[in-house]
Write an enzyme that holds these catalytic residues in place. Structure first.
Site, short mmCIF file in Angstrom:
data_model
loop_
_atom_site.label_atom_id
_atom_site.label_comp_id
_atom_site.label_asym_id
_atom_site.label_seq_id
_atom_site.Cartn_x
_atom_site.Cartn_y
_atom_site.Cartn_z
N PHE A 1 83.67 -58.04 -9.29
CA PHE A 1 83.22 -57.01 -10.23
C PHE A 1 82.00 -57.49 -11.02
CE2 PHE A 1 86.37 -59.06 -13.13
CZ PHE A 1 85.63 -59.15 -14.31
N HIS A 2 81.22 -56.58 -11.50
CA HIS A 2 79.98 -56.91 -12.21
C HIS A 2 79.57 -55.74 -13.08
CE1 HIS A 2 79.16 -55.26 -8.21
NE2 HIS A 2 78.11 -54.65 -8.74
#
Ligand code: ZN
Length: 143
Positions: A104-105
């Site tokens: 995730f980012h």
């Protein structure tokens, strides 16, 4: 465990290549990297050092730092590019539009009044008003 086919893990695990991977900053648990295929100049991403897919299962210390870094990104972008607004957010899961779904980012995207026309694409060619190297050099000085 770093994943060999994950762009975030590849960048994270190779500090010697920060300039060519456009890694702007390394924190204790997260790092800041330029989006190589930005829809607009100054599109930054903050990713955990670890290959984590679930935001809500990440340690508080890690996501707290992610938010602190998001503030620093916003300040750096504001000082450098003077945008009219920002989009800050995450696409979690492929159904939500995540390009890299299993690491995730957080996206930080500066926006300008009327930039939807500016960003318009012709086929798969995106309009890049500034070279990534230039963006990197400008923003690196802010971190
Ligand atoms: Zn990864």
């Amino acid at each position: 465990m770093p994943h060999a086919d994950c762009i975030f893990c590849l960048a994270q695990s190779n500090p010697a290549a920060d300039a060519t991977n456009f890694v702007l900053y390394r924190g204790a648990g997260n790092f800041i990297i330029l989006n190589r295929y930005p829809y607009i100049s100054g599109h930054l991403m903050i990713a955990p050092n670890s290959h984590l897919s679930e935001f809500d299962e990440a340690p508080k210390q890690l996501t707290d730092e992610m938010m602190d870094l998001a503030k620093r990104c916003q300040s750096a972008l504001r000082a450098t590019y003077h945008p009219d607004g920002f989009n800050i957010g995450m696409n979690l899961g492929r159904a939500a539009g995540a390009g890299v779904a299993d690491h995730f980012h957080l996206h930080i995207v500066p926006r300008w009044n009327g930039d939807t026309n500016f960003m318009s694409t012709v086929g798969d060619t995106r309009v890049l008003p500034e070279a990534l190297e230039t963006t990197f050099r400008k923003l690196k000085a802010r971190f």
